[in-house]
Design an enzyme around this catalytic site. Structure first.
Site, PDB file in Angstrom:
ATOM      1  N   ARG A   1     -27.617 -38.947 -95.869  1.00 31.80           N
ATOM      2  CA  ARG A   1     -26.355 -39.670 -96.081  1.00 31.80           C
ATOM      3  C   ARG A   1     -25.241 -39.067 -95.232  1.00 31.80           C
ATOM      4  NH1 ARG A   1     -26.694 -43.740 -99.429  1.00 31.80           N
ATOM      5  NH2 ARG A   1     -28.437 -43.757-100.888  1.00 31.80           N
ATOM      6  N   ASP A   2     -24.425 -39.961 -94.647  1.00 36.29           N
ATOM      7  CA  ASP A   2     -23.279 -39.521 -93.850  1.00 36.29           C
ATOM      8  C   ASP A   2     -22.281 -38.803 -94.759  1.00 36.29           C
ATOM      9  OD1 ASP A   2     -21.999 -40.615 -90.889  1.00 36.29           O
ATOM     10  OD2 ASP A   2     -20.627 -39.720 -92.342  1.00 36.29           O
ATOM     11  N   ILE A   3     -21.718 -37.703 -94.274  1.00 36.96           N
ATOM     12  CA  ILE A   3     -20.794 -36.886 -95.072  1.00 36.96           C
ATOM     13  C   ILE A   3     -19.464 -37.606 -95.298  1.00 36.96           C
ATOM     14  CG2 ILE A   3     -19.615 -35.616 -93.206  1.00 36.96           C
ATOM     15  CD1 ILE A   3     -20.223 -33.031 -94.839  1.00 36.96           C
TER      16      ILE A   3
ATOM     17  N   ASN B   1     -23.832 -44.930 -81.292  1.00 37.52           N
ATOM     18  CA  ASN B   1     -22.669 -44.731 -80.430  1.00 37.52           C
ATOM     19  C   ASN B   1     -23.048 -43.798 -79.281  1.00 37.52           C
ATOM     20  OD1 ASN B   1     -21.025 -46.261 -82.161  1.00 37.52           O
ATOM     21  ND2 ASN B   1     -20.661 -44.487 -83.470  1.00 37.52           N
TER      22      ASN B   1
ATOM     23  N   VAL C   1     -20.985 -36.596 -82.567  1.00 35.44           N
ATOM     24  CA  VAL C   1     -22.060 -35.608 -82.714  1.00 35.44           C
ATOM     25  C   VAL C   1     -23.090 -35.890 -81.625  1.00 35.44           C
ATOM     26  CG1 VAL C   1     -23.866 -34.674 -84.189  1.00 35.44           C
ATOM     27  CG2 VAL C   1     -21.674 -35.355 -85.198  1.00 35.44           C
TER      28      VAL C   1
ATOM     29  N   HIS D   1     -28.280 -40.432 -83.112  1.00 37.31           N
ATOM     30  CA  HIS D   1     -28.416 -40.844 -84.506  1.00 37.31           C
ATOM     31  C   HIS D   1     -28.172 -42.340 -84.602  1.00 37.31           C
ATOM     32  CE1 HIS D   1     -24.384 -39.295 -83.647  1.00 37.31           C
ATOM     33  NE2 HIS D   1     -23.911 -40.262 -84.442  1.00 37.31           N
TER      34      HIS D   1
ATOM     35  N   HIS E   1     -26.854 -45.137 -87.096  1.00 37.12           N
ATOM     36  CA  HIS E   1     -26.107 -45.386 -88.326  1.00 37.12           C
ATOM     37  C   HIS E   1     -26.715 -46.601 -89.025  1.00 37.12           C
ATOM     38  CE1 HIS E   1     -22.373 -42.974 -87.349  1.00 37.12           C
ATOM     39  NE2 HIS E   1     -22.781 -43.192 -86.115  1.00 37.12           N
TER      40      HIS E   1
HETATM   41  P1  5GP Z   1     -20.821 -40.601 -84.342  1.00 38.05           P
HETATM   42  O1  5GP Z   1     -19.318 -40.690 -84.419  1.00 38.05           O
HETATM   43  O2  5GP Z   1     -21.262 -39.456 -83.441  1.00 38.05           O
HETATM   44  O3  5GP Z   1     -21.510 -41.885 -83.995  1.00 38.05           O
HETATM   45  O4  5GP Z   1     -21.295 -40.282 -85.808  1.00 38.05           O
HETATM   46  C1  5GP Z   1     -21.354 -38.995 -86.340  1.00 38.05           C
HETATM   47  C2  5GP Z   1     -21.427 -39.146 -87.845  1.00 38.05           C
HETATM   48  O5  5GP Z   1     -21.878 -37.913 -88.379  1.00 38.05           O
HETATM   49  C3  5GP Z   1     -20.087 -39.456 -88.488  1.00 38.05           C
HETATM   50  O6  5GP Z   1     -20.185 -40.671 -89.225  1.00 38.05           O
HETATM   51  C4  5GP Z   1     -19.830 -38.247 -89.387  1.00 38.05           C
HETATM   52  O7  5GP Z   1     -19.216 -38.593 -90.608  1.00 38.05           O
HETATM   53  C5  5GP Z   1     -21.211 -37.677 -89.583  1.00 38.05           C
HETATM   54  N1  5GP Z   1     -21.253 -36.234 -89.778  1.00 38.05           N
HETATM   55  C6  5GP Z   1     -20.604 -35.293 -89.031  1.00 38.05           C
HETATM   56  N2  5GP Z   1     -20.901 -34.065 -89.478  1.00 38.05           N
HETATM   57  C7  5GP Z   1     -21.764 -34.224 -90.527  1.00 38.05           C
HETATM   58  C8  5GP Z   1     -22.410 -33.304 -91.403  1.00 38.05           C
HETATM   59  O8  5GP Z   1     -22.275 -32.076 -91.314  1.00 38.05           O
HETATM   60  N3  5GP Z   1     -23.217 -33.833 -92.362  1.00 38.05           N
HETATM   61  C9  5GP Z   1     -23.406 -35.182 -92.489  1.00 38.05           C
HETATM   62  N4  5GP Z   1     -24.227 -35.602 -93.478  1.00 38.05           N
HETATM   63  N5  5GP Z   1     -22.802 -36.074 -91.673  1.00 38.05           N
HETATM   64  C10 5GP Z   1     -21.993 -35.600 -90.716  1.00 38.05           C
END
Ligand code: 5GP
Ligand code: ZN
Length: 114
Positions: free
Chosen positions: A29-31, A87, A96, A100, A102
């Site tokens: 799950r996303d944080i 993304n 990140v 990944h 979503h």
């Molecule tokens: P991006 O913006 O790179 O497409 O998505 C990165 C996602 O990773 C974001 O939705 C963010 O909330 C999530 N995220 C960042 N750090 C962590 C973490 O330490 N744990 C979890 N579960 N999600 C994270």
């Protein structure tokens, strides 16, 4: 990768709400959820961006997609619908740098994205 936060989650060095795992894929799950259901699917292998994906790794993206569809069915929102997003880099909004997928669901998502 030593400092990659998703590699650390894959190695269980930092906690996450893991909902699926096999030898190659992890889903958690996303944080900071952007929808009532917000799950991230990653390959355990570090790949920084989709630009870095090579042919030999393409099965990982297929498995991530199939796993997302299976989770959508298991969690009961497959029929109502969901969105899969990857993304890439600055304009894509990537924060990140470990690829990944979503999986977003649980509300009517807007299109086009902002
Ligand atoms: P991006 O913006 O790179 O497409 O998505 C990165 C996602 O990773 C974001 O939705 C963010 O909330 C999530 N995220 C960042 N750090 C962590 C973490 O330490 N744990 C979890 N579960 N999600 C994270
Ligand atoms: Zn990584």
């Amino acid at each position: 990768m030593q400092d990659c936060i998703f590699c650390k989650i894959a190695r269980k060095e930092i906690p996450a709400q893991i909902i699926f795992e096999d030898e190659q894929i992890l889903a958690f799950r996303d944080i900071d959820p952007k929808a009532p259901q917000h799950i991230l699917l990653i390959p355990k292998e570090h790949i920084a961006t989709i630009n870095d994906l090579v042919t030999e790794q393409s099965h990982l993206v297929g498995r991530m997609t199939l796993t997302a569809a299976q989770l959508a069915k298991q969690l009961g929102f497959a029929n109502q619908g969901y969105r899969l997003v990857m993304n890439c880099n600055e304009h894509g909004g990537q924060t990140v740098f470990h690829i990944h997928l979503h999986l977003l669901a649980g509300r009517h998502l807007l299109w086009p994205p902002g």
